[in-house]
Design an enzyme around this catalytic site. Sequence first.
Site, PDB file in Angstrom:
ATOM      1  N   ARG A  42       0.833  -1.214   0.000  1.00  0.00           N
ATOM      2  CA  ARG A  42       0.000   0.000   0.000  1.00  0.00           C
ATOM      3  C   ARG A  42       0.863   1.258   0.000  1.00  0.00           C
ATOM      4  O   ARG A  42       0.471   2.294  -0.552  1.00  0.00           O
ATOM      5  CB  ARG A  42      -0.949  -0.020   1.211  1.00  0.00           C
ATOM      6  CG  ARG A  42      -2.108  -0.980   1.021  1.00  0.00           C
ATOM      7  CD  ARG A  42      -3.014  -1.067   2.221  1.00  0.00           C
ATOM      8  NE  ARG A  42      -4.272  -1.717   1.861  1.00  0.00           N
ATOM      9  CZ  ARG A  42      -5.188  -2.088   2.730  1.00  0.00           C
ATOM     10  NH1 ARG A  42      -5.000  -1.873   4.022  1.00  0.00           N
ATOM     11  NH2 ARG A  42      -6.301  -2.671   2.324  1.00  0.00           N
ATOM     12  N   LYS A 205     -16.297 -16.773   2.685  1.00  0.00           N
ATOM     13  CA  LYS A 205     -17.716 -16.447   2.847  1.00  0.00           C
ATOM     14  C   LYS A 205     -18.417 -16.132   1.534  1.00  0.00           C
ATOM     15  O   LYS A 205     -17.948 -15.326   0.742  1.00  0.00           O
ATOM     16  CB  LYS A 205     -17.859 -15.248   3.794  1.00  0.00           C
ATOM     17  CG  LYS A 205     -17.553 -15.592   5.249  1.00  0.00           C
ATOM     18  CD  LYS A 205     -17.938 -14.434   6.153  1.00  0.00           C
ATOM     19  CE  LYS A 205     -17.870 -14.821   7.610  1.00  0.00           C
ATOM     20  NZ  LYS A 205     -18.243 -13.701   8.468  1.00  0.00           N
ATOM     21  N   GLY A 365      -7.208  -7.691  -0.163  1.00  0.00           N
ATOM     22  CA  GLY A 365      -7.328  -8.597   0.972  1.00  0.00           C
ATOM     23  C   GLY A 365      -6.416  -9.805   0.833  1.00  0.00           C
ATOM     24  O   GLY A 365      -5.281  -9.701   0.383  1.00  0.00           O
ATOM     25  N   GLY A 390     -12.417  -4.929   1.087  1.00  0.00           N
ATOM     26  CA  GLY A 390     -13.843  -4.611   1.065  1.00  0.00           C
ATOM     27  C   GLY A 390     -14.192  -3.586   0.000  1.00  0.00           C
ATOM     28  O   GLY A 390     -15.256  -3.652  -0.624  1.00  0.00           O
TER      29      GLY A 390
END
Length: 410
Positions: A42, A205, A365, A390
């Site tokens: 980042r 998920k 992620g 996200g």
Amino acid sequence: MKKGGFPKLVMSAVPLEGKTVLVRADYNVPLNKKGEITDDYRITQSAPTIQELIRKKCKVVICSHLGRPDGKVAPEFTLAPVATRLSEVIDHPVHFVPNCIGDQVVQAVKRLHPGSVLLMENLRFHAGEEANDEAFARALARDSGAQYFVQDGFGVVHRAHASTAAITHQLPSVAGLLLEREWTAITGAMEHPRKPLVAVLGGAKISDKIKVITRLIDIADTVVIGGAMANTFLKYKGCAIGKSVHEDGLDNIIRDIYKAAEAKVGKDALDEFIVLPTDVAVGTKIDADARRTVVDAREVADNEYILDIGWHSIETAVSAVTGAGTVIWNGTLGYAELPQFAHGSARMALALASQPDTTSVIGGGDTADFVLHWDARKGASFSHVSTGGGASLDLMAGEPMPGIDALLDA
């Protein structure tokens, strides 16, 4: 604004030369127990924006968050190590001030010369940041002395916080180079993909990705499913999954996914369109000593965990992306933290890295973490590796992005 182009003003559209500019970066980087940065992706991805502002002789004041200090000062979440690493990355001094509002900031900014860079302390040491508090945003703008605000923290633009939403009420606000690049790569892959478009979905998920899955069913030519997400699909299909991680109570959602897929490709082509593992790698425990054993997806024992896709399923997944025009990959295909269960993810990474003509967009992620550690070229083997987890999911799903929506329109 040209059709399909970035919808907000960018840095080149406003007169930033010689101005004091407040930049929102996303320096929420992983730290080890000694407080050392273990992945600086980042930071390196933010460098072009900072370097462009230095070139324009701006006084560059950077704000960011790190971790979840919950509105209180927590020394383990200081951004001081980030200032040191950023200085090394851009080969330019980076000053650090141990607050982000108040007189210390005012004095630190006064000492800046044109082309100087100042990183302020963690925004989330103040409760006003996550509360999207107007008074906190006012203090950020006032004490930084900024004349413009540049949003470059892609990983947080799906949140309405003081440094993404309220701050834009205080200063003329434009997009940084990283934000523009993220939006262009992800939106381009979703709205104007080179065909065929293959989606590779993994991770744990389904519930976090329902809107993304629904959208990809609509636009993709093939959807490959792995990771713990596949376990939930396999269970729905009647396969025993032993002790594997999965989600209960999603039968109606999976039924709707299959209904949408059937309406698109017909019943006979369903299994070629939504590609599930036919064999899986299992272990009887989840640790470094676990032994990888490959079994048929219908023959998982009660005491076994599914921890990766099997050899045949790896070949099927690789075959699905071979020759694709665009591949969107979000979610590792197994428990990739353990090398013996990272084979599926590693082979997918190798397949995409070996196809320079394929536009490969890697979600943020865990998937980004995996490919960045796998790739000797630190992500350069792929078209785009996102800095936002996200945020990349929400952008793919077409969800509102408060930190982008609030910027000045192009």
